[in-house]
Design an enzyme around this catalytic site. Sequence first.
Site, PDB file in Angstrom:
ATOM      1  N   TYR A 233       5.816   5.334 116.284  1.00 20.62           N
ATOM      2  CA  TYR A 233       4.654   5.918 115.591  1.00 20.62           C
ATOM      3  C   TYR A 233       4.776   5.699 114.083  1.00 20.62           C
ATOM      4  CZ  TYR A 233       2.111   9.607 113.134  1.00 20.62           C
ATOM      5  OH  TYR A 233       1.333  10.302 112.237  1.00 20.62           O
TER       6      TYR A 233
ATOM      7  N   SER B  50       2.028   9.295 106.704  1.00 21.60           N
ATOM      8  CA  SER B  50       2.859  10.418 107.134  1.00 21.60           C
ATOM      9  C   SER B  50       4.217  10.364 106.467  1.00 21.60           C
ATOM     10  CB  SER B  50       3.029  10.310 108.653  1.00 21.60           C
ATOM     11  OG  SER B  50       4.044  11.178 109.080  1.00 21.60           O
TER      12      SER B  50
ATOM     13  N   LYS C 154       2.498   3.456 111.163  1.00 20.83           N
ATOM     14  CA  LYS C 154       1.975   3.941 109.882  1.00 20.83           C
ATOM     15  C   LYS C 154       2.448   3.026 108.741  1.00 20.83           C
ATOM     16  CE  LYS C 154      -0.563   7.223 111.172  1.00 20.83           C
ATOM     17  NZ  LYS C 154      -1.987   7.293 110.882  1.00 20.83           N
TER      18      LYS C 154
HETATM   19  P1  NAD Z   1      -5.689  14.353 116.058  1.00 21.10           P
HETATM   20  O1  NAD Z   1      -5.203  13.677 117.288  1.00 21.10           O
HETATM   21  O2  NAD Z   1      -6.058  15.786 116.131  1.00 21.10           O
HETATM   22  O3  NAD Z   1      -6.926  13.552 115.461  1.00 21.10           O
HETATM   23  C1  NAD Z   1      -7.063  12.147 115.574  1.00 21.10           C
HETATM   24  C2  NAD Z   1      -8.485  11.880 116.029  1.00 21.10           C
HETATM   25  O4  NAD Z   1      -8.660  10.456 116.137  1.00 21.10           O
HETATM   26  C3  NAD Z   1      -8.774  12.457 117.416  1.00 21.10           C
HETATM   27  O5  NAD Z   1     -10.018  13.142 117.384  1.00 21.10           O
HETATM   28  C4  NAD Z   1      -8.858  11.246 118.329  1.00 21.10           C
HETATM   29  O6  NAD Z   1      -9.759  11.440 119.414  1.00 21.10           O
HETATM   30  C5  NAD Z   1      -9.314  10.170 117.363  1.00 21.10           C
HETATM   31  N1  NAD Z   1      -8.919   8.801 117.724  1.00 21.10           N
HETATM   32  C6  NAD Z   1      -7.686   8.364 118.088  1.00 21.10           C
HETATM   33  N2  NAD Z   1      -7.723   7.041 118.311  1.00 21.10           N
HETATM   34  C7  NAD Z   1      -8.993   6.638 118.052  1.00 21.10           C
HETATM   35  C8  NAD Z   1      -9.644   5.383 118.103  1.00 21.10           C
HETATM   36  N3  NAD Z   1      -9.009   4.266 118.478  1.00 21.10           N
HETATM   37  N4  NAD Z   1     -10.952   5.321 117.758  1.00 21.10           N
HETATM   38  C9  NAD Z   1     -11.622   6.436 117.391  1.00 21.10           C
HETATM   39  N5  NAD Z   1     -11.056   7.646 117.349  1.00 21.10           N
HETATM   40  C10 NAD Z   1      -9.751   7.746 117.675  1.00 21.10           C
HETATM   41  O7  NAD Z   1      -4.571  14.118 114.930  1.00 21.10           O
HETATM   42  P2  NAD Z   1      -4.447  14.754 113.481  1.00 21.10           P
HETATM   43  O8  NAD Z   1      -3.283  15.668 113.465  1.00 21.10           O
HETATM   44  O9  NAD Z   1      -5.764  15.252 113.020  1.00 21.10           O
HETATM   45  O10 NAD Z   1      -4.037  13.466 112.654  1.00 21.10           O
HETATM   46  C11 NAD Z   1      -4.959  12.740 111.865  1.00 21.10           C
HETATM   47  C12 NAD Z   1      -4.237  11.630 111.146  1.00 21.10           C
HETATM   48  O11 NAD Z   1      -3.201  12.177 110.340  1.00 21.10           O
HETATM   49  C13 NAD Z   1      -3.566  10.621 112.082  1.00 21.10           C
HETATM   50  O12 NAD Z   1      -3.714   9.342 111.516  1.00 21.10           O
HETATM   51  C14 NAD Z   1      -2.116  11.059 112.069  1.00 21.10           C
HETATM   52  O13 NAD Z   1      -1.272   9.978 112.336  1.00 21.10           O
HETATM   53  C15 NAD Z   1      -1.964  11.543 110.649  1.00 21.10           C
HETATM   54  N6  NAD Z   1      -0.876  12.516 110.448  1.00 21.10           N
HETATM   55  C16 NAD Z   1      -0.867  13.683 111.182  1.00 21.10           C
HETATM   56  C17 NAD Z   1       0.173  14.594 110.995  1.00 21.10           C
HETATM   57  C18 NAD Z   1       0.242  15.867 111.793  1.00 21.10           C
HETATM   58  O14 NAD Z   1       1.311  16.493 111.832  1.00 21.10           O
HETATM   59  N7  NAD Z   1      -0.839  16.326 112.414  1.00 21.10           N
HETATM   60  C19 NAD Z   1       1.199  14.338 110.050  1.00 21.10           C
HETATM   61  C20 NAD Z   1       1.138  13.155 109.319  1.00 21.10           C
HETATM   62  C21 NAD Z   1       0.083  12.253 109.522  1.00 21.10           C
HETATM   63  N1  UFG Z   2      10.538  22.511 116.939  1.00 19.41           N
HETATM   64  C1  UFG Z   2      11.145  23.435 117.783  1.00 19.41           C
HETATM   65  N2  UFG Z   2      10.523  23.728 118.959  1.00 19.41           N
HETATM   66  C2  UFG Z   2       9.330  23.148 119.329  1.00 19.41           C
HETATM   67  C3  UFG Z   2       8.731  22.208 118.454  1.00 19.41           C
HETATM   68  C4  UFG Z   2       9.376  21.900 117.266  1.00 19.41           C
HETATM   69  O1  UFG Z   2      12.215  23.953 117.480  1.00 19.41           O
HETATM   70  O2  UFG Z   2       8.830  23.439 120.412  1.00 19.41           O
HETATM   71  C5  UFG Z   2      11.200  22.202 115.659  1.00 19.41           C
HETATM   72  C6  UFG Z   2      11.557  20.729 115.527  1.00 19.41           C
HETATM   73  O3  UFG Z   2      12.807  20.485 116.090  1.00 19.41           O
HETATM   74  C7  UFG Z   2      11.534  20.564 114.006  1.00 19.41           C
HETATM   75  C8  UFG Z   2      10.447  21.528 113.552  1.00 19.41           C
HETATM   76  O4  UFG Z   2      10.284  22.457 114.625  1.00 19.41           O
HETATM   77  O5  UFG Z   2      12.736  20.981 113.479  1.00 19.41           O
HETATM   78  C9  UFG Z   2       9.116  20.855 113.272  1.00 19.41           C
HETATM   79  O6  UFG Z   2       8.769  20.056 114.392  1.00 19.41           O
HETATM   80  P1  UFG Z   2       7.304  19.424 114.577  1.00 19.41           P
HETATM   81  O7  UFG Z   2       7.320  18.661 115.854  1.00 19.41           O
HETATM   82  O8  UFG Z   2       6.256  20.462 114.399  1.00 19.41           O
HETATM   83  O9  UFG Z   2       7.167  18.468 113.307  1.00 19.41           O
HETATM   84  P2  UFG Z   2       8.031  17.203 112.849  1.00 19.41           P
HETATM   85  O10 UFG Z   2       8.551  17.520 111.487  1.00 19.41           O
HETATM   86  O11 UFG Z   2       9.003  16.809 113.862  1.00 19.41           O
HETATM   87  O12 UFG Z   2       6.936  16.054 112.777  1.00 19.41           O
HETATM   88  C10 UFG Z   2       5.600  16.275 112.283  1.00 19.41           C
HETATM   89  C11 UFG Z   2       4.668  15.323 113.038  1.00 19.41           C
HETATM   90  C12 UFG Z   2       4.974  13.901 112.654  1.00 19.41           C
HETATM   91  C13 UFG Z   2       4.894  13.760 111.170  1.00 19.41           C
HETATM   92  C14 UFG Z   2       5.810  14.725 110.478  1.00 19.41           C
HETATM   93  C15 UFG Z   2       5.625  14.646 108.995  1.00 19.41           C
HETATM   94  O13 UFG Z   2       4.816  15.505 114.446  1.00 19.41           O
HETATM   95  O14 UFG Z   2       4.025  13.065 113.263  1.00 19.41           O
HETATM   96  O15 UFG Z   2       5.545  16.056 110.905  1.00 19.41           O
HETATM   97  O16 UFG Z   2       6.633  15.345 108.325  1.00 19.41           O
HETATM   98  F1  UFG Z   2       5.237  12.514 110.817  1.00 19.41           F
END
Ligand code: NAD
Ligand code: UFG
Length: 336
Positions: free
Chosen positions: A151, A127, A155
Site C-alpha cells: 500500500y 500517507s 502511494k
Molecule cells: P475510504 O476507503 O473511506 O475512501 C476512499 C474512497 O475511494 C471510497 O469511497 C472508495 O469507494 C473510493 N474508491 C476506491 N477506489 C476507487 C476507484 N478506483 N474509483 C473511484 N472510487 C474509488 O478511505 P479514506 O480513509 O477516506 O482515505 C482517503 C485517502 O486518504 C486514500 O487515498 C488513502 O490512501 C489516504 N490515506 C488515508 C489514511 C487513513 O488512515 N484513513 C491515512 C493516510 C492516507
Molecule cells: N492497534 C491495536 N489494536 C487494533 C488496531 C490497532 O492495538 O485493533 C494499534 C496498532 O498496533 C498501532 C495503533 O493501534 O499501534 C494504530 O494502528 P492503526 O491501524 O489505527 O494505524 P496505523 O498507524 O497502523 O496506520 C494508519 C493507516 C495507514 C496510514 C498510517 C499513517 O492504517 O494506512 O496510519 O500514519 F498510512
Amino acid sequence: MNGGKILVTGGAGYIGSHTATELLDAGHEVVVFDNFANSSRAAADALQVAANRDVAVVEGDVRDADALRRVFRGHDIRAVCHFAAKKAVAESFEQPLSYHDNNVVGTLRLVEQMAAHGVKTLVFSSSATVYGYPVSVPITENMPLAPINPYGRTKLACERLLGDLALSDAEWRISILRYFNPIGAHCSGLLGDSPQGVPTNLMPYIGAVAAGRLPRLRVFGDDYPTPDGTCIRDYIHVVDLAKGHLKALQWLAAAPGLAIHNLGTGAGHSVFEVARAFEEASGRSVPYDVAPRRPGDTPVLYADPSRAAAELEWRAEHGLRRMCEDAWRHVAASAA
Ligand code: NAD
Ligand code: UFG
C-alpha cells in the site's frame, strides 16, 4: 479563488466526504466521483445533509477514462482532490496487483484526463506510511522514503509519478499531503469512519467495542519502548485534516509546481491513551486484551507539521478528547 468546481474522487469515503463538506461550507462547488467500493451512496447523501447543499454525485471508477472524460466534459472542473484509493495495509500484501492497479493506474488515468481537459491543479492524498520506519521523530518531509508495505509503495509510486509530471510541465500545481492518523468525525454525527467488515484501524475498532458490536479490543503489544509500552501515533481530527485541503488549494492558487506537506498534530498518543480517552468521552468501557505485536508496526510515529504551519498557515485545532467525542457521536448515530 477562481470559479469552477472541485472534483473530489473518493468523495463518499471517510476523508473525502469530510473534505467535500468543508469545501461546500466554504462556498465551493463540488462534484463527488466514487465507485462506492468502500463506501455507499448513503454516505454521499449524508454529506449533502451535513453541508445542507446539493452535490453532483457520479458513480464511476478513476481507472475508467471514459467515465472521467464525461465528468470533465459535463462539469466546469478547475481542481481535483484525489482521495480514491484502496488503503488496507494487510490486504495490500495479499493483493499487490489490485493495489497498484487501483491506486497507481487510477492516479495515472486521472492526471491523463486532467491534462487532456486543461485542469492542472491537484491535491493528492498521500500517507505517513511512505516514511516506513522513520530514522527519528518528529518526521519531516525531507526524511528518507522507504515504505514497508505494498500500500505504501503505491502511494510512493503516485508521488513519483506526480513529481515527474510537475517537472515536465510548469503549469501543474500539485499538493501532496502526507496524512498521519485521521480519526474523529463530523460534529453532526452524520459522517464518520464506517469501514466495511471488521475494522483494522484502532479508532473504529474501539468504537465497535464501546458500542458492544465487538467484545474486546486487542492491544497489539504492550512491550514497546514507550512510556506505557504501547505504540504511539499522531492522531489528527478528520475535520482538521479536511481543512488542510482548503489551505492546500489556496497555496496552489499562488504557487505553481509541486509541494509536499505533512498533516499531523506534532503530538503522539499511545494505544492505551486513546482507549482511555474514548472511555471518558463515551461513558462506555473498552475492555481489552494484550495481544502479540502486529507485524510492521513501528513504536513511535509523529509528524513535524511546521512546514504546513509556515507555508499553508494550517494547524490542527482539536485534541484527542474532541476526536473521541465526535467519533462516538457518529458510532452512536449509526447504531440508532
Ligand atoms: P475510504 O476507503 O473511506 O475512501 C476512499 C474512497 O475511494 C471510497 O469511497 C472508495 O469507494 C473510493 N474508491 C476506491 N477506489 C476507487 C476507484 N478506483 N474509483 C473511484 N472510487 C474509488 O478511505 P479514506 O480513509 O477516506 O482515505 C482517503 C485517502 O486518504 C486514500 O487515498 C488513502 O490512501 C489516504 N490515506 C488515508 C489514511 C487513513 O488512515 N484513513 C491515512 C493516510 C492516507
Ligand atoms: N492497534 C491495536 N489494536 C487494533 C488496531 C490497532 O492495538 O485493533 C494499534 C496498532 O498496533 C498501532 C495503533 O493501534 O499501534 C494504530 O494502528 P492503526 O491501524 O489505527 O494505524 P496505523 O498507524 O497502523 O496506520 C494508519 C493507516 C495507514 C496510514 C498510517 C499513517 O492504517 O494506512 O496510519 O500514519 F498510512
